[in-house]
Design a protein around this motif. Structure first.
Motif, PDB file in Angstrom:
ATOM      1  N   VAL A 213      16.285  25.411  27.267  1.00 61.90           N
ATOM      2  CA  VAL A 213      15.645  26.640  26.816  1.00 61.90           C
ATOM      3  C   VAL A 213      16.067  27.749  27.774  1.00 61.90           C
ATOM      4  O   VAL A 213      16.116  27.544  28.990  1.00 61.90           O
ATOM      5  CB  VAL A 213      14.104  26.515  26.759  1.00 61.90           C
ATOM      6  N   ALA A 214      16.440  28.909  27.226  1.00 60.47           N
ATOM      7  CA  ALA A 214      16.913  30.022  28.053  1.00 60.47           C
ATOM      8  C   ALA A 214      16.127  31.282  27.713  1.00 60.47           C
ATOM      9  O   ALA A 214      15.786  31.527  26.549  1.00 60.47           O
ATOM     10  CB  ALA A 214      18.406  30.260  27.832  1.00 60.47           C
ATOM     11  N   PHE A 215      15.848  32.078  28.741  1.00 58.59           N
ATOM     12  CA  PHE A 215      15.088  33.312  28.590  1.00 58.59           C
ATOM     13  C   PHE A 215      15.905  34.501  29.066  1.00 58.59           C
ATOM     14  O   PHE A 215      16.563  34.440  30.108  1.00 58.59           O
ATOM     15  CB  PHE A 215      13.806  33.249  29.435  1.00 58.59           C
ATOM     16  N   GLY A 216      15.836  35.621  28.316  1.00 60.20           N
ATOM     17  CA  GLY A 216      16.532  36.834  28.724  1.00 60.20           C
ATOM     18  C   GLY A 216      15.967  38.054  28.036  1.00 60.20           C
ATOM     19  O   GLY A 216      15.155  37.932  27.099  1.00 60.20           O
ATOM     20  N   ASP A 217      16.420  39.226  28.477  1.00 64.91           N
ATOM     21  CA  ASP A 217      15.869  40.466  27.913  1.00 64.91           C
ATOM     22  C   ASP A 217      16.924  41.512  27.580  1.00 64.91           C
ATOM     23  O   ASP A 217      16.584  42.565  27.035  1.00 64.91           O
ATOM     24  CB  ASP A 217      14.869  41.078  28.900  1.00 64.91           C
ATOM     25  N   ALA A 218      18.196  41.263  27.924  1.00 62.81           N
ATOM     26  CA  ALA A 218      19.203  42.321  27.784  1.00 62.81           C
ATOM     27  C   ALA A 218      20.461  41.810  27.092  1.00 62.81           C
ATOM     28  O   ALA A 218      20.619  40.618  26.841  1.00 62.81           O
ATOM     29  CB  ALA A 218      19.554  42.889  29.161  1.00 62.81           C
ATOM     30  N   ARG A 219      21.364  42.755  26.804  1.00 63.26           N
ATOM     31  CA  ARG A 219      22.585  42.429  26.064  1.00 63.26           C
ATOM     32  C   ARG A 219      23.441  41.392  26.782  1.00 63.26           C
ATOM     33  O   ARG A 219      24.083  40.558  26.136  1.00 63.26           O
ATOM     34  CB  ARG A 219      23.390  43.713  25.832  1.00 63.26           C
ATOM     35  N   ASN A 220      23.431  41.399  28.097  1.00 59.21           N
ATOM     36  CA  ASN A 220      24.248  40.419  28.813  1.00 59.21           C
ATOM     37  C   ASN A 220      23.647  39.014  28.777  1.00 59.21           C
ATOM     38  O   ASN A 220      24.260  38.066  29.268  1.00 59.21           O
ATOM     39  CB  ASN A 220      24.474  40.854  30.264  1.00 59.21           C
ATOM     40  N   ASP A 221      22.463  38.875  28.186  1.00 55.98           N
ATOM     41  CA  ASP A 221      21.851  37.552  27.998  1.00 55.98           C
ATOM     42  C   ASP A 221      22.158  36.947  26.632  1.00 55.98           C
ATOM     43  O   ASP A 221      21.868  35.777  26.392  1.00 55.98           O
ATOM     44  CB  ASP A 221      20.313  37.643  28.136  1.00 55.98           C
ATOM     45  N   LEU A 222      22.728  37.736  25.739  1.00 60.29           N
ATOM     46  CA  LEU A 222      22.845  37.310  24.340  1.00 60.29           C
ATOM     47  C   LEU A 222      23.633  36.023  24.171  1.00 60.29           C
ATOM     48  O   LEU A 222      23.209  35.118  23.442  1.00 60.29           O
ATOM     49  CB  LEU A 222      23.487  38.427  23.505  1.00 60.29           C
ATOM     50  N   GLU A 223      24.799  35.920  24.811  1.00 57.01           N
ATOM     51  CA  GLU A 223      25.613  34.710  24.651  1.00 57.01           C
ATOM     52  C   GLU A 223      24.845  33.465  25.086  1.00 57.01           C
ATOM     53  O   GLU A 223      24.914  32.417  24.442  1.00 57.01           O
ATOM     54  CB  GLU A 223      26.911  34.832  25.457  1.00 57.01           C
ATOM     55  N   MET A 224      24.107  33.577  26.162  1.00 53.92           N
ATOM     56  CA  MET A 224      23.308  32.453  26.656  1.00 53.92           C
ATOM     57  C   MET A 224      22.202  32.095  25.671  1.00 53.92           C
ATOM     58  O   MET A 224      21.986  30.915  25.369  1.00 53.92           O
ATOM     59  CB  MET A 224      22.708  32.810  28.020  1.00 53.92           C
ATOM     60  N   LEU A 225      21.514  33.097  25.152  1.00 52.57           N
ATOM     61  CA  LEU A 225      20.389  32.844  24.247  1.00 52.57           C
ATOM     62  C   LEU A 225      20.851  32.253  22.918  1.00 52.57           C
ATOM     63  O   LEU A 225      20.126  31.465  22.295  1.00 52.57           O
ATOM     64  CB  LEU A 225      19.608  34.130  23.999  1.00 52.57           C
ATOM     65  N   LYS A 226      22.034  32.617  22.477  1.00 51.91           N
ATOM     66  CA  LYS A 226      22.548  32.092  21.215  1.00 51.91           C
ATOM     67  C   LYS A 226      23.199  30.719  21.377  1.00 51.91           C
ATOM     68  O   LYS A 226      23.304  29.967  20.409  1.00 51.91           O
ATOM     69  CB  LYS A 226      23.555  33.081  20.616  1.00 51.91           C
TER      70      LYS A 226
END
Length: 275
Positions: A213-226
């Motif tokens: 499970v991964a948590f993020g809040d910004a555009r640079n987190d998108l690849e990780m979250l997807k």
């Protein structure tokens, strides 16, 4: 459901607005780790700026810093992986940003370099990260392979956003770009993003993307979250990010990380009697 890893962005995610890890977030993460779950920091911050938070959590895992450009064993500062932005790209991007008088941050050998200490951008970033800038003439580097370059514009002006688009389009497929904050545009090696490097680290632990499970809040987190099975946007994320992931939790100031973990992975935290 059960998981074997939790990947966490720092600013706007694990950290509240005061740059602190809440007691609730810390308790839940430590309980999961006591059951064998890997807790992994995945941040755009420098390694030096991220390390204190790894120490606070006493994590048994690597720190993924600079959006993935550097992976470090924080217990002995051993660099496990580093993928710098090559000189030919670094030089050109520096020139383009200088031509438009944008503030540039260069990162190399765990140092943060700026050309001017007396700028609002320098003071703001220093306060935000706790880092001390090093003043240097950008024409004086012997080695222009950079861990990361960021272009900064506190006004998030139209000119700045047009410049970001220009870099994205001009270097498409040659470098990786993303905004980690509205005012901060990042340029890295094309083989670097949080998702790609997290996948490599998870593999080294024998953990699959479906077990993270991964948590993020910004555009640079998108690849990780997807990339992971459980990609979670924080409640304080912009709508564009929330629309592209499968889960959304509460804000970073309201223990969004802990609330999501307790809701979906309660069976791994059943001994915590104050839930």
């Amino acid at each position: 459901m059960e998981i074997k890893a939790v990947a966490l962005d720092l600013d706007g995610t694990l950290l509240d607005s005061n740059k602190k890890i809440s007691q609730e977030n810390r308790k839940i993460l430590k309980l999961l780790e006591s059951k064998g779950v890997k807790i992994i920091i995945v941040t755009g911050r420098t390694y030096i700026s991220a390390k204190p938070y790894a120490e606070m959590l006493d994590m048994d895992s690597f720190v993924i810093a600079y959006n993935g450009a550097k992976v470090v064993n924080y217990r002995n500062d051993e660099v496990v992986l580093e993928l710098p932005l090559e000189e030919r790209y670094a030089r050109r991007i520096i020139e383009l940003a200088q031509d438009r008088d944008f503030h540039i941050n260069l990162y190399q050998d765990n140092c943060w370099f700026v050309e001017e200490l007396d700028r609002d951008e320098t003071r703001h970033y220093s306060k935000m990260t706790g880092l001390t800038p090093v003043a240097k003439d950008f024409k004086s580097f012997e080695d222009y392979n950079m861990t990361k370059i960021t272009i900064q514009d506190m006004a998030n002006s139209q000119e700045f956003n047009e410049f970001c688009k220009h870099i994205e389009n001009s270097f498409k497929g040659e470098v990786y770009t993303a905004k980690s904050q509205n005012f901060l545009f990042e340029v890295l090696n094309k083989n670097v993003n949080k998702g790609l490097i997290l996948e490599r680290v998870l593999k080294s632990y024998g953990i699959s993307l479906d077990e993270c499970v991964a948590f993020g809040d910004a555009r640079n987190d998108l690849e990780m979250l997807k990339m992971v099975k459980y990609g979670v946007a924080m409640g304080n994320s912009d709508l564009g990010l929330k629309e592209q992931v499968n889960y959304v939790t509460d804000t970073n100031d309201n223990d969004g990380v802990a609330k999501f973990l307790k809701k979906y992975f309660l069976t791994q935290i059943v001994k915590y009697d104050k839930i």
